[in-house]
Motif scaffolding. Structure first.
Motif, PDB file in Angstrom:
ATOM      1  N   VAL A   1      -8.310  -2.057   1.996  1.00 61.09           N
ATOM      2  CA  VAL A   1      -7.905  -0.664   1.790  1.00 61.09           C
ATOM      3  C   VAL A   1      -7.967  -0.321   0.303  1.00 61.09           C
ATOM      4  CG1 VAL A   1      -5.957   0.953   1.899  1.00 61.09           C
ATOM      5  CG2 VAL A   1      -6.501  -0.458   3.881  1.00 61.09           C
ATOM      6  N   LYS A   2      -7.466  -1.216  -0.522  1.00 58.79           N
ATOM      7  CA  LYS A   2      -7.514  -0.971  -1.976  1.00 58.79           C
ATOM      8  C   LYS A   2      -8.953  -0.886  -2.472  1.00 58.79           C
ATOM      9  CE  LYS A   2      -3.041  -3.126  -3.014  1.00 58.79           C
ATOM     10  NZ  LYS A   2      -2.354  -4.314  -3.592  1.00 58.79           N
ATOM     11  N   ARG A   3      -9.818  -1.738  -1.952  1.00 57.00           N
ATOM     12  CA  ARG A   3     -11.223  -1.731  -2.363  1.00 57.00           C
ATOM     13  C   ARG A   3     -11.896  -0.404  -1.987  1.00 57.00           C
ATOM     14  NH1 ARG A   3     -16.389  -2.502  -0.790  1.00 57.00           N
ATOM     15  NH2 ARG A   3     -15.862  -2.540   1.428  1.00 57.00           N
ATOM     16  N   LEU A   4     -11.649   0.063  -0.780  1.00 59.84           N
ATOM     17  CA  LEU A   4     -12.245   1.325  -0.333  1.00 59.84           C
ATOM     18  C   LEU A   4     -11.695   2.512  -1.113  1.00 59.84           C
ATOM     19  CD1 LEU A   4     -12.256   0.644   3.517  1.00 59.84           C
ATOM     20  CD2 LEU A   4     -14.275   0.805   2.040  1.00 59.84           C
ATOM     21  N   ARG A   5     -10.406   2.456  -1.426  1.00 57.34           N
ATOM     22  CA  ARG A   5      -9.811   3.562  -2.178  1.00 57.34           C
ATOM     23  C   ARG A   5     -10.327   3.624  -3.617  1.00 57.34           C
ATOM     24  NH1 ARG A   5      -3.458   3.427  -0.138  1.00 57.34           N
ATOM     25  NH2 ARG A   5      -3.776   4.700   1.747  1.00 57.34           N
ATOM     26  N   GLU A   6     -10.701   2.492  -4.161  1.00 61.45           N
ATOM     27  CA  GLU A   6     -11.271   2.475  -5.514  1.00 61.45           C
ATOM     28  C   GLU A   6     -12.576   3.268  -5.574  1.00 61.45           C
ATOM     29  OE1 GLU A   6     -11.685  -1.600  -6.593  1.00 61.45           O
ATOM     30  OE2 GLU A   6      -9.528  -1.888  -6.945  1.00 61.45           O
ATOM     31  N   MET A   7     -13.231   3.400  -4.431  1.00 58.15           N
ATOM     32  CA  MET A   7     -14.489   4.152  -4.364  1.00 58.15           C
ATOM     33  C   MET A   7     -14.272   5.589  -3.910  1.00 58.15           C
ATOM     34  SD  MET A   7     -17.077   1.309  -2.742  1.00 58.15           S
ATOM     35  CE  MET A   7     -16.134   1.031  -1.244  1.00 58.15           C
ATOM     36  N   SER A   8     -13.021   5.976  -3.687  1.00 56.64           N
ATOM     37  CA  SER A   8     -12.723   7.301  -3.148  1.00 56.64           C
ATOM     38  C   SER A   8     -12.285   8.266  -4.246  1.00 56.64           C
ATOM     39  CB  SER A   8     -11.618   7.197  -2.093  1.00 56.64           C
ATOM     40  OG  SER A   8     -11.138   8.473  -1.743  1.00 56.64           O
TER      41      SER A   8
ATOM     42  N   LEU B   1       0.817  -1.212   0.000  1.00 55.06           N
ATOM     43  CA  LEU B   1       0.000   0.000   0.000  1.00 55.06           C
ATOM     44  C   LEU B   1       0.853   1.265   0.000  1.00 55.06           C
ATOM     45  CD1 LEU B   1      -2.515  -1.125   2.771  1.00 55.06           C
ATOM     46  CD2 LEU B   1      -3.024  -0.989   0.327  1.00 55.06           C
ATOM     47  N   ASP B   2       0.349   2.314  -0.625  1.00 51.10           N
ATOM     48  CA  ASP B   2       0.992   3.624  -0.519  1.00 51.10           C
ATOM     49  C   ASP B   2       0.154   4.490   0.418  1.00 51.10           C
ATOM     50  OD1 ASP B   2      -1.250   4.102  -2.014  1.00 51.10           O
ATOM     51  OD2 ASP B   2      -0.240   5.141  -3.653  1.00 51.10           O
ATOM     52  N   GLU B   3       0.649   5.675   0.716  1.00 47.14           N
ATOM     53  CA  GLU B   3      -0.075   6.634   1.553  1.00 47.14           C
ATOM     54  C   GLU B   3      -0.513   6.033   2.888  1.00 47.14           C
ATOM     55  OE1 GLU B   3      -0.448   9.789   0.969  1.00 47.14           O
ATOM     56  OE2 GLU B   3      -0.026  10.018  -1.156  1.00 47.14           O
ATOM     57  N   ILE B   4       0.411   5.319   3.544  1.00 49.39           N
ATOM     58  CA  ILE B   4       0.139   4.847   4.903  1.00 49.39           C
ATOM     59  C   ILE B   4       1.270   5.314   5.818  1.00 49.39           C
ATOM     60  CG2 ILE B   4      -1.185   2.876   4.063  1.00 49.39           C
ATOM     61  CD1 ILE B   4       1.055   1.049   4.921  1.00 49.39           C
ATOM     62  N   TYR B   5       0.943   5.538   7.070  1.00 48.69           N
ATOM     63  CA  TYR B   5       1.882   6.181   7.994  1.00 48.69           C
ATOM     64  C   TYR B   5       1.801   5.530   9.364  1.00 48.69           C
ATOM     65  CZ  TYR B   5       1.111   9.575   4.277  1.00 48.69           C
ATOM     66  OH  TYR B   5       0.971  10.167   3.049  1.00 48.69           O
ATOM     67  N   VAL B   6       2.968   5.280   9.961  1.00 51.74           N
ATOM     68  CA  VAL B   6       3.016   4.726  11.312  1.00 51.74           C
ATOM     69  C   VAL B   6       2.901   5.860  12.321  1.00 51.74           C
ATOM     70  CG1 VAL B   6       4.437   3.522  13.019  1.00 51.74           C
ATOM     71  CG2 VAL B   6       4.386   2.714  10.656  1.00 51.74           C
ATOM     72  N   ASN B   7       2.039   5.691  13.308  1.00 53.96           N
ATOM     73  CA  ASN B   7       1.878   6.662  14.388  1.00 53.96           C
ATOM     74  C   ASN B   7       2.618   6.168  15.626  1.00 53.96           C
ATOM     75  OD1 ASN B   7      -0.020   8.295  12.878  1.00 53.96           O
ATOM     76  ND2 ASN B   7      -1.495   6.642  13.211  1.00 53.96           N
ATOM     77  N   GLY B   8       3.338   7.087  16.273  1.00 49.89           N
ATOM     78  CA  GLY B   8       4.101   6.708  17.459  1.00 49.89           C
ATOM     79  C   GLY B   8       5.583   6.701  17.171  1.00 49.89           C
ATOM     80  N   HIS B   9       6.358   6.443  18.211  1.00 50.14           N
ATOM     81  CA  HIS B   9       7.812   6.482  18.081  1.00 50.14           C
ATOM     82  C   HIS B   9       8.303   5.272  17.292  1.00 50.14           C
ATOM     83  CE1 HIS B   9      12.045   6.934  19.132  1.00 50.14           C
ATOM     84  NE2 HIS B   9      11.740   8.150  19.555  1.00 50.14           N
ATOM     85  N   PRO B  10       9.260   5.474  16.371  1.00 50.90           N
ATOM     86  CA  PRO B  10       9.730   4.355  15.549  1.00 50.90           C
ATOM     87  C   PRO B  10      10.453   3.258  16.325  1.00 50.90           C
ATOM     88  CG  PRO B  10      11.027   6.348  15.128  1.00 50.90           C
ATOM     89  CD  PRO B  10       9.876   6.758  15.972  1.00 50.90           C
ATOM     90  N   THR B  11      11.098   3.603  17.427  1.00 53.79           N
ATOM     91  CA  THR B  11      11.851   2.586  18.192  1.00 53.79           C
ATOM     92  C   THR B  11      11.411   2.491  19.647  1.00 53.79           C
ATOM     93  OG1 THR B  11      13.603   4.219  18.624  1.00 53.79           O
ATOM     94  CG2 THR B  11      13.896   2.746  16.727  1.00 53.79           C
ATOM     95  N   GLU B  12      11.136   3.623  20.290  1.00 52.18           N
ATOM     96  CA  GLU B  12      10.737   3.611  21.699  1.00 52.18           C
ATOM     97  C   GLU B  12       9.245   3.338  21.792  1.00 52.18           C
ATOM     98  OE1 GLU B  12      12.878   3.850  24.359  1.00 52.18           O
ATOM     99  OE2 GLU B  12      14.349   3.677  22.746  1.00 52.18           O
ATOM    100  N   ARG B  13       8.875   2.075  21.535  1.00 55.20           N
ATOM    101  CA  ARG B  13       7.462   1.720  21.514  1.00 55.20           C
ATOM    102  C   ARG B  13       7.293   0.293  22.003  1.00 55.20           C
ATOM    103  NH1 ARG B  13       5.334   3.214  16.514  1.00 55.20           N
ATOM    104  NH2 ARG B  13       3.368   2.164  17.018  1.00 55.20           N
ATOM    105  N   LEU B  14       6.071  -0.048  22.362  1.00 52.65           N
ATOM    106  CA  LEU B  14       5.772  -1.388  22.857  1.00 52.65           C
ATOM    107  C   LEU B  14       6.016  -2.420  21.755  1.00 52.65           C
ATOM    108  CD1 LEU B  14       2.447  -0.605  24.726  1.00 52.65           C
ATOM    109  CD2 LEU B  14       4.665  -1.106  25.776  1.00 52.65           C
ATOM    110  N   PRO B  15       6.523  -3.595  22.114  1.00 54.22           N
ATOM    111  CA  PRO B  15       6.872  -4.607  21.113  1.00 54.22           C
ATOM    112  C   PRO B  15       5.712  -5.024  20.212  1.00 54.22           C
ATOM    113  CG  PRO B  15       7.800  -5.205  23.238  1.00 54.22           C
ATOM    114  CD  PRO B  15       6.910  -4.027  23.471  1.00 54.22           C
ATOM    115  N   GLY B  16       4.497  -5.110  20.766  1.00 50.50           N
ATOM    116  CA  GLY B  16       3.370  -5.616  19.992  1.00 50.50           C
ATOM    117  C   GLY B  16       2.485  -4.553  19.379  1.00 50.50           C
ATOM    118  N   ASN B  17       2.893  -3.282  19.448  1.00 46.10           N
ATOM    119  CA  ASN B  17       2.029  -2.200  18.982  1.00 46.10           C
ATOM    120  C   ASN B  17       2.394  -1.743  17.577  1.00 46.10           C
ATOM    121  OD1 ASN B  17       1.747   0.960  18.594  1.00 46.10           O
ATOM    122  ND2 ASN B  17       0.108   0.339  19.972  1.00 46.10           N
TER     123      ASN B  17
END
Length: 411
Positions: free
Chosen positions: A385-392, A292-308
């Motif tokens: 996500v691709k299906r929803l974007r096709e309708m956007s 996918l394109d146009e996706i973004y991780v929220n939160g700290h890239p390294t100082e974060r919980l292992p499973g988040n």
């Protein structure tokens, strides 16, 4: 779709920040205390009570060993919400002659924010809510600058429940100690996931719950420092003087046994489990970004919980995505605020606009997730996500190079 994926048990659960499945080993430890070992831990004149009291004492030891505390510093509650209320309201009331100022953070759990706001409404406290940076982290210098001669409490969570960012707790603890201010942390998401040591971190009060670490719901604890300095709180519940007078009420012995067992298991398995979860998270993140394109991780890239893994999928409405992947349990925000359609206040605090905030999904990986589940979720989410974007039309315009922010939309 390969045979292994077809064999998956569905729905797939990836909402382990909201709650976790009770580990079978925890359940095995608890079961006798519902039946043959059913005594009241406060009944000190017969063997049934002694047996229950011994189980409670053992659980205190198990919890203390995981968090760098003394057994007597563990006060049992019904869960983290009660622990947060008891800590915050208890400190403000006990130290009211010293001051009434609290320092907190805009991305705290609602149990902390609502406790602070209740005190403000009652005229019992003034509160400074510190901002966070683009990764959701509090600046310790901002904490220092916010301190006044009326500050009696600093309350900053150890790790955020939505974006997984881990705050610099030891640095904040050092500042609190230098200024002689009580320091509380909601440590619910961190305990059992990353190493915590309240003594070393300078924490005075900490909220704990069982159901985030594969224990039962409805049982938690509040760590209350006993010396260096001794911390005092005014109880919020009266009757019986249980738990060193801080929290009255008949102890939930089966739940307490479960919390203790969950802590002991976490202490033994945390290093290996954390590495496994980081690998699963990395696989999920890489798979989504590859497809996918146009996706973004929220939160700290390294100082974060292992499973988040918290991801915003641009040009997709989060609730629509959740409905489209209804065989996967994930979240669009905190479990305690999911009844509202407002975008997550935590995501917005990162400086993210409402449209992108509305598209954020929290994946919470845990002990019982598998690589096969990660592969399935990656594929399922990407296709939806691709299906929803096709309708956007907005996504189509963006792909054509149109700057949507410059468009003059007519009503």
């Amino acid at each position: 779709m390969d045979t292994e994926t077809k064999m998956l048990k569905k729905p797939v659960y990836m909402d382990n920040h909201a709650t976790t499945r009770v580990d079978s080993r925890v359940l095995d430890a608890m079961l006798p205390y519902f039946t043959e070992k059913f005594g009241n831990a406060a009944s000190r004149n017969h063997s049934f009570g002694w047996e229950a009291e011994e189980a409670v004492s053992r659980s205190r030891d198990q919890i203390a060993a995981l968090i760098g505390a003394k057994s007597k510093e563990i006060i049992f509650t019904s869960g983290a919400t009660e622990s947060d209320n008891l800590a915050i309201k208890g400190v403000v009331e006990f130290y009211k002659d010293k001051g009434n100022h609290i320092i907190s953070c805009v991305t705290e759990h609602k149990a902390v924010l609502d406790s602070c706001r209740a005190l403000e409404r009652a005229g019992k406290a003034t509160v400074t809510y510190l901002p966070v940076d683009k990764y959701g982290m509090v600046d310790p210098d901002a904490v220092r600058k916010a301190i006044t001669d009326k500050t009696v409490l600093i309350t900053i969570m150890w790790a955020n429940n939505e974006i997984g960012t881990i705050h610099p707790i030891a640095e904040i603890g050092k500042i609190a100690k230098e200024k002689g201010i009580v320091f509380h942390t909601d440590a619910v998401q961190a305990i059992g996931k990353v190493p915590v040591d309240f003594e070393k971190a300078g924490v005075d009060l900490a909220s704990i719950t069982a159901h985030k670490i594969y224990g039962p719901k409805g049982i938690g604890a509040l760590y209350v420092r006993s010396k260096g300095p001794r911390v005092r709180i005014t109880p919020q519940m009266d009757g019986g003087g249980h738990e060193r007078g801080m929290r009255s009420g008949t102890l939930n012995v089966p739940g307490i046994v479960g919390l203790g067992a969950a802590c002991e298991i976490a202490g033994m398995e945390m290093p290996d489990e954390a590495q496994r979860l980081i690998q699963l998270r990395s696989q999920l993140q890489a798979g989504l970004f590859e497809r996918l394109d146009e996706i973004y991780v929220n939160g700290h890239p390294t100082e974060r919980l292992p499973g988040n893994l918290n991801v915003s999928f641009a040009y997709v409405e989060g609730e629509s995505l959740l409905m489209g992947i209804n065989d996967i349990a994930v979240s669009s925000g905190s479990a305690c605020t999911s009844a509202t359609l407002e975008p997550s206040y935590v995501i917005r605090a990162l400086g993210i606009d409402d449209e992108l905030a509305h598209s954020s999904i929290r994946f919470g990986l845990g002990r019982f997730n598998t690589l096969e589940e990660v592969d399935y979720v990656t594929d399922r989410v990407s296709r939806e996500v691709k299906r929803l974007r096709e309708m956007s039309p907005l996504y189509e315009m963006a792909k054509e190079g149109i700057d949507l922010k410059s468009v003059n939309w007519k009503s």
